[in-house]
Write a protein that holds these residues in place. Structure first.
Motif, PDB file in Angstrom:
ATOM      1  N   ARG A  65       0.833  -1.204   0.000  1.00  0.00           N
ATOM      2  CA  ARG A  65       0.000   0.000   0.000  1.00  0.00           C
ATOM      3  C   ARG A  65       0.875   1.264   0.000  1.00  0.00           C
ATOM      4  N   ARG A  69       7.790  -6.695  -5.927  1.00  0.00           N
ATOM      5  CA  ARG A  69       7.680  -7.762  -4.921  1.00  0.00           C
ATOM      6  C   ARG A  69       9.074  -8.148  -4.404  1.00  0.00           C
ATOM      7  N   ARG A 111     -11.097  -9.134  -5.899  1.00  0.00           N
ATOM      8  CA  ARG A 111      -9.768  -9.119  -5.261  1.00  0.00           C
ATOM      9  C   ARG A 111      -9.223 -10.525  -5.107  1.00  0.00           C
ATOM     10  N   ARG A 131      -2.742 -14.188 -10.066  1.00  0.00           N
ATOM     11  CA  ARG A 131      -1.622 -13.426 -10.627  1.00  0.00           C
ATOM     12  C   ARG A 131      -0.431 -14.358 -10.841  1.00  0.00           C
TER      13      ARG A 131
END
Ligand code: DC
Length: 224
Positions: free
Chosen positions: A43, A109, A180, A187
């Motif tokens: 975030r 990531r 979501r 993914r």
């Protein structure tokens, strides 16, 4: 508690609304562990993208992630981005909308995971997110996967929205949660998965206290 050297690592994964943040915070308090909210880091990077007008997949954002400073204080309840307290700003609708796109970029990531592993190496920790049991801490002493039905998770989210005086319908929140879940589980990089050695806890009909007790029992049963 089972120890790795003198440290213990507890990793929790699960979908949005499974209760993992609240449970992890409570267990952290009870056991005096550092609490790591891994989603808050994705975030914070998303907020950085919004502040600097960068697209989720922009190479500039990757550069910025490598050099920016993300730090937790107050045992995980406050997050600082380049020394600014962004704890409230990372929960805005604009961040909610973009964060899944940022979290799917492999270079982002990689940086965030390195940072999480550095934090984990510093001491005993309870960390929660989507890839903590599988990628970040595959050798964690304890692994839990928290889940709940979509309807139950939507009801919890709706109650939170109502508490913030925000209007929404159960159907709309359910649809958002399904979307979501789809993004998080399909993914390409580090999708949400149940680690084969994780203890799966269905929280649908359980109170937070019951889930906390369940985790505490598992962790403390291995003390020694
Ligand atoms: O748990 P949360 O809602 O704060 O997570 C925000 C986003 O970050 C969500 O799209 C999933 C993603 N995330 C992730 O990809 N990996 C993690 N370890 C934690 C969160």
């Amino acid at each position: 508690m089972k120890k790795t050297g003198s440290q213990v690592t507890i990793a929790i994964d699960g979908p949005a609304g499974s209760g993992k943040s609240t449970v992890a915070r409570r267990v952290a308090e009870k056991l005096g562990l550092l609490y790591l909210d891994s989603g808050a880091m994705y975030r914070a990077v998303t907020l950085l993208a919004l502040q600097e007008g960068l697209a989720a997949d922009s190479p500039k954002l990757i550069d910025r992630v490598e050099t920016c400073h993300i730090e937790f204080t107050d045992n995980g309840s406050t997050i600082l981005l380049n020394t600014e307290d962004v704890s409230a700003q990372i929960r805005t609708p604009a961040v909610n909308r973009l964060v899944a796109d940022v979290a799917k970029i492999p270079e982002i990531r990689r940086e965030i995971v390195k940072h999480q592993q550095r934090i984990g190496a510093e001491g005993s920790i309870i960390a929660e997110g989507r890839d903590l049991t599988t990628i970040v801490f595959p050798n964690a002493d304890f692994k839990f996967y928290l889940d709940a039905s979509v309807t139950e998770r939507a009801k919890r989210r709706l109650a939170e929205l109502h508490a913030q005086n925000e209007d929404a319908t159960l159907a709309a929140v359910e649809a958002e949660i399904r979307e979501r879940d789809e993004k998080d589980t399909t993914r390409e990089h580090s999708p949400l998965r149940t680690a084969p050695d994780a203890i799966v806890v269905d929280t649908t009909d359980k109170t937070i206290e019951e889930v906390v007790d369940l985790l505490m029992t598992r962790v403390c049963a291995n003390e020694g």
